[in-house]
Motif scaffolding. Structure first.
Motif, PDB file in Angstrom:
ATOM      1  N   ALA A 214       2.897  -3.170  -1.772  1.00  0.00           N
ATOM      2  CA  ALA A 214       4.262  -3.337  -1.257  1.00  0.00           C
ATOM      3  C   ALA A 214       4.594  -4.805  -1.006  1.00  0.00           C
ATOM      4  CB  ALA A 214       4.444  -2.538   0.028  1.00  0.00           C
TER       5      ALA A 214
ATOM      6  N   THR B  18       8.036   1.412   2.467  1.00  0.00           N
ATOM      7  CA  THR B  18       8.018   1.663   1.030  1.00  0.00           C
ATOM      8  C   THR B  18       7.240   2.949   0.769  1.00  0.00           C
ATOM      9  OG1 THR B  18       7.882  -0.727   0.760  1.00  0.00           O
ATOM     10  CG2 THR B  18       7.570   0.618  -1.210  1.00  0.00           C
TER      11      THR B  18
ATOM     12  N   ASN C  53       6.774  -1.949   5.317  1.00  0.00           N
ATOM     13  CA  ASN C  53       8.233  -2.044   5.197  1.00  0.00           C
ATOM     14  C   ASN C  53       8.871  -0.756   4.683  1.00  0.00           C
ATOM     15  OD1 ASN C  53       8.379  -4.706   6.188  1.00  0.00           O
ATOM     16  ND2 ASN C  53       7.762  -5.483   4.203  1.00  0.00           N
TER      17      ASN C  53
ATOM     18  N   TRP D 168       8.376  -4.173  -2.079  1.00  0.00           N
ATOM     19  CA  TRP D 168       9.191  -3.378  -1.157  1.00  0.00           C
ATOM     20  C   TRP D 168      10.667  -3.744  -1.283  1.00  0.00           C
ATOM     21  CZ3 TRP D 168      12.307  -5.186   2.722  1.00  0.00           C
ATOM     22  CH2 TRP D 168      12.105  -6.479   3.167  1.00  0.00           C
TER      23      TRP D 168
END
Length: 76
Positions: free
Chosen positions: A39, A20, A18, A51
């Motif tokens: 995350a 991160t 995602n 995240w």
């Protein structure tokens, strides 16, 4: 080469699940090198994955660190 030269490097940051940043995960989870799992974790039990805490600019290891949105009063 007939004169001094300079070289500039541009690097993309390493991202986990995602998007991160790994540097942020490393700051908050120094004991791990599995950044994708970090995350996706919710180590503080507040219902947000790490995240999501990155996006909200909150601390993923502190349940008291929360994004608070309040309703604005209308001005008349």
């Amino acid at each position: 080469m007939d004169a001094p030269k300079s070289v500039t490097g541009h690097f993309d940051e390493n991202l986990a699940t995602n998007s991160t940043p790994e540097w942020w995960l490393a700051q908050n989870y120094p004991e791990t090198n599995n950044f994708d799992n970090a995350a996706l974790s919710d180590t503080d039990g507040d219902g947000l994955r790490a995240w999501q805490e990155y996006v909200a600019n909150t601390q993923p290891t502190n349940a008291g660190s929360k994004l608070k949105i309040t309703r604005a009063k209308s001005i008349q």
